[in-house]
Design a protein around this motif. Structure first.
Motif, short mmCIF file in Angstrom:
data_model
loop_
_atom_site.label_atom_id
_atom_site.label_comp_id
_atom_site.label_asym_id
_atom_site.label_seq_id
_atom_site.Cartn_x
_atom_site.Cartn_y
_atom_site.Cartn_z
N ASN A 1 0.88 -1.18 0.00
CA ASN A 1 0.00 0.00 0.00
C ASN A 1 0.92 1.23 0.00
O ASN A 1 2.15 1.10 -0.01
N LYS B 1 -0.82 -0.24 -4.34
CA LYS B 1 -2.27 -0.27 -4.11
C LYS B 1 -2.76 1.11 -3.68
O LYS B 1 -2.12 1.79 -2.89
N GLY C 1 -5.63 2.10 -2.09
CA GLY C 1 -6.67 2.27 -1.06
C GLY C 1 -6.46 3.51 -0.22
O GLY C 1 -7.41 4.06 0.32
N HIS C 2 -5.21 3.97 -0.10
CA HIS C 2 -4.92 5.12 0.76
C HIS C 2 -4.70 6.42 -0.02
O HIS C 2 -4.24 7.41 0.54
N ALA D 1 -9.64 4.84 -5.76
CA ALA D 1 -8.89 3.67 -5.30
C ALA D 1 -8.23 3.04 -6.53
O ALA D 1 -8.57 1.94 -6.96
N ASP E 1 -4.96 1.59 -8.58
CA ASP E 1 -3.68 0.90 -8.32
C ASP E 1 -2.77 1.07 -9.54
O ASP E 1 -3.25 1.24 -10.66
N SER F 1 -13.06 3.13 -8.80
CA SER F 1 -13.77 4.18 -8.06
C SER F 1 -13.80 3.77 -6.60
O SER F 1 -13.84 2.59 -6.26
N ILE G 1 -15.49 3.27 -3.16
CA ILE G 1 -16.86 3.15 -2.67
C ILE G 1 -16.87 3.37 -1.16
O ILE G 1 -15.83 3.26 -0.50
N THR H 1 -8.64 -5.98 2.85
CA THR H 1 -8.69 -5.73 1.39
C THR H 1 -7.41 -6.17 0.71
O THR H 1 -7.44 -6.76 -0.37
N GLY H 2 -6.26 -5.88 1.37
CA GLY H 2 -4.97 -6.23 0.77
C GLY H 2 -4.82 -7.74 0.63
O GLY H 2 -4.37 -8.24 -0.42
N LYS I 1 -9.37 -7.12 -8.76
CA LYS I 1 -9.97 -5.85 -8.28
C LYS I 1 -11.50 -5.90 -8.37
O LYS I 1 -12.20 -5.44 -7.48
N LEU J 1 -12.79 -8.10 -5.54
CA LEU J 1 -12.73 -7.40 -4.27
C LEU J 1 -13.86 -6.36 -4.17
O LEU J 1 -14.55 -6.27 -3.15
N1 LIG Z 1 -12.99 2.19 -0.44
C1 LIG Z 1 -12.51 1.46 -1.43
N2 LIG Z 1 -13.22 1.34 -2.58
C2 LIG Z 1 -12.76 0.60 -3.61
N3 LIG Z 1 -11.58 -0.07 -3.59
C3 LIG Z 1 -10.81 0.02 -2.47
C4 LIG Z 1 -11.22 0.78 -1.34
N4 LIG Z 1 -10.26 0.68 -0.38
C5 LIG Z 1 -9.29 -0.09 -0.89
N5 LIG Z 1 -9.60 -0.48 -2.15
C6 LIG Z 1 -8.81 -1.35 -3.01
O1 LIG Z 1 -8.41 -2.45 -2.19
C7 LIG Z 1 -7.12 -2.93 -2.56
C8 LIG Z 1 -6.22 -2.92 -1.33
O2 LIG Z 1 -5.74 -1.60 -1.17
P1 LIG Z 1 -5.21 -0.95 0.16
O3 LIG Z 1 -4.38 0.20 -0.27
O4 LIG Z 1 -6.37 -0.71 1.06
O5 LIG Z 1 -4.31 -2.12 0.73
P2 LIG Z 1 -3.89 -2.45 2.20
O6 LIG Z 1 -3.75 -1.18 2.99
O7 LIG Z 1 -2.75 -3.38 2.15
O8 LIG Z 1 -5.13 -3.24 2.70
P3 LIG Z 1 -5.39 -3.70 4.19
O9 LIG Z 1 -6.46 -2.75 4.67
O10 LIG Z 1 -5.86 -5.10 4.05
O11 LIG Z 1 -4.08 -3.59 4.95
C9 LIG Z 1 -6.67 -2.02 -3.70
O12 LIG Z 1 -6.98 -2.62 -4.94
C10 LIG Z 1 -7.47 -0.75 -3.49
O13 LIG Z 1 -7.58 0.00 -4.67
#
Ligand SMILES: Nc1ncnc2c1ncn2[C@@H]1O[C@H](COP(=O)(O)OP(=O)(O)OP(=O)(O)O)[C@@H](O)[C@H]1O
Ligand SMILES: Cc1ncc(COP(=O)(O)O)c(N)n1
Length: 270
Positions: A141, A184, A186-187, A192, A194, A210, A212, A220-221, A246, A249
């Motif tokens: 991430n 990734k 998510g942050h 979102a 990647d 997008s 959500i 999620t990871g 993706k 997920l």
């Molecule tokens: N709110 C969201 N809506 C859509 N996709 C999301 C969302 N949050 C995370 N993702 C997707 O989830 C996947 C994991 O991303 P993230 O950056 O959250 O990893 P992570 O921090 O390792 O996850 P974890 O929370 O399990 O530690 C990515 O493909 C990201 O784009």
């Protein structure tokens, strides 16, 4: 009935939202048979990580040797490792039994989403030096990406908008690695999205997503990385495996499983 096998090396999460339990659910729901090696036993609940007990290296080595001496795996997913000692044990065993070209993915679990530490401080450096040469894909991430590759973002990039983030300054030097990186998103503060970074010469490939309003995003990871391995085992290219993982997920985040007053998990029923 024949099924592809996935070797999962990861930590236990009693809630089944992340870790080995979640990985097994993902693999099973995508038609792949999981075999597991536990690196660490954690205590977790709906509030987050409570404790972490890394297993002794002989326990990890014994599980790995038991499986690797009898089965051939075309894909291996590594999640939470915990300690540098555990990492070195995994590297030693995988090097000893490595057949021609298994797809090896590392989801570098350094911290949980509630910021509890799921690894020793020095693990990042050990990943870079000792494990990366064996990997096909690493899926950090944003925080893990900056920590692992010594990335120092500019003031603008600190806003973490996906479309502004990647530039020469935020791409890693590829001198020492030959594995691909999936950053990734998510942050990120907007979408979102990647990015797949294959080398310094190739443009990063964008996987738009997008964001959500997901009430339950624990794991999620773990879900994304295991789904990528499952699609690779089903014969997809890396790019297609990421795209499909993706989508898998997103569908699970959109329609979560409710498990209590204010707790739920990514839906893996298909
Ligand atoms: N709110 C969201 N809506 C859509 N996709 C999301 C969302 N949050 C995370 N993702 C997707 O989830 C996947 C994991 O991303 P993230 O950056 O959250 O990893 P992570 O921090 O390792 O996850 P974890 O929370 O399990 O530690 C990515 O493909 C990201 O784009
Ligand atoms: C055993 C284990 N592995 C991985 C995670 C990361 O998941 P998250 O960051 O969503 O809490 C976790 N919480 N526990």
């Amino acid at each position: 009935m024949e099924k592809p096998k996935l070797l999962i090396i990861a930590g236990s999460d009693p809630t089944s939202g992340a870790g080995i339990q979640s990985d097994c659910l993902t693999a099973f729901s995508l038609g792949v048979y999981p075999m597991t090696v536990t690196t660490s036993v954690t205590s977790q609940n709906d509030l987050g990580v409570i404790d972490r007990f890394d297993l002794p290296s002989e326990v990890i080595a014994s599980q790995l040797e038991g499986l690797l001496s009898r089965f051939r795996f075309d894909a291996i997913k590594i999640g939470m490792i915990g300690s540098v000692t555990s990492l070195n044990t995994i590297v030693e065993c995988l090097t000893q039994y490595k057949h021609s070209h298994p797809f090896i993915l590392l989801d570098p679990v350094l911290k949980a989403s509630n910021a509890a530490s799921l690894s020793e401080q020095a693990l990042g450096k050990a990943i870079r030096q000792n494990l990366m040469p064996l990997l096909s894909l690493i899926t950090p991430n944003l925080d893990e990406y900056e920590a692992l590759f010594d990335i120092v973002p500019s003031e603008d990039q600190k806003n973490r908008r996906s479309q502004d983030y990647l530039s020469k300054q935020t791409l890693p030097s590829f001198e020492n690695y030959n594995c691909a990186i999936l950053l990734k998103g998510g942050h990120f503060t907007d979408e979102a999205t990647d990015f797949l970074i294959k080398s310094q010469n190739d443009r990063p490939l964008k996987f738009s997503g997008s964001r959500i309003e997901a009430p339950f995003s624990h794991g999620t990871g773990c879900t994304l990385s295991t789904a990528i391995c499952a699609y690779i085992l089903r014969g997809e290219s890396l790019e297609e495996a990421i795209r499909k993982a993706k989508a898998y997920l997103l569908s699970g985040l959109t329609n979560p499983v409710h498990l209590g007053d204010n707790y739920g998990a990514i839906n893996k029923w298909r």
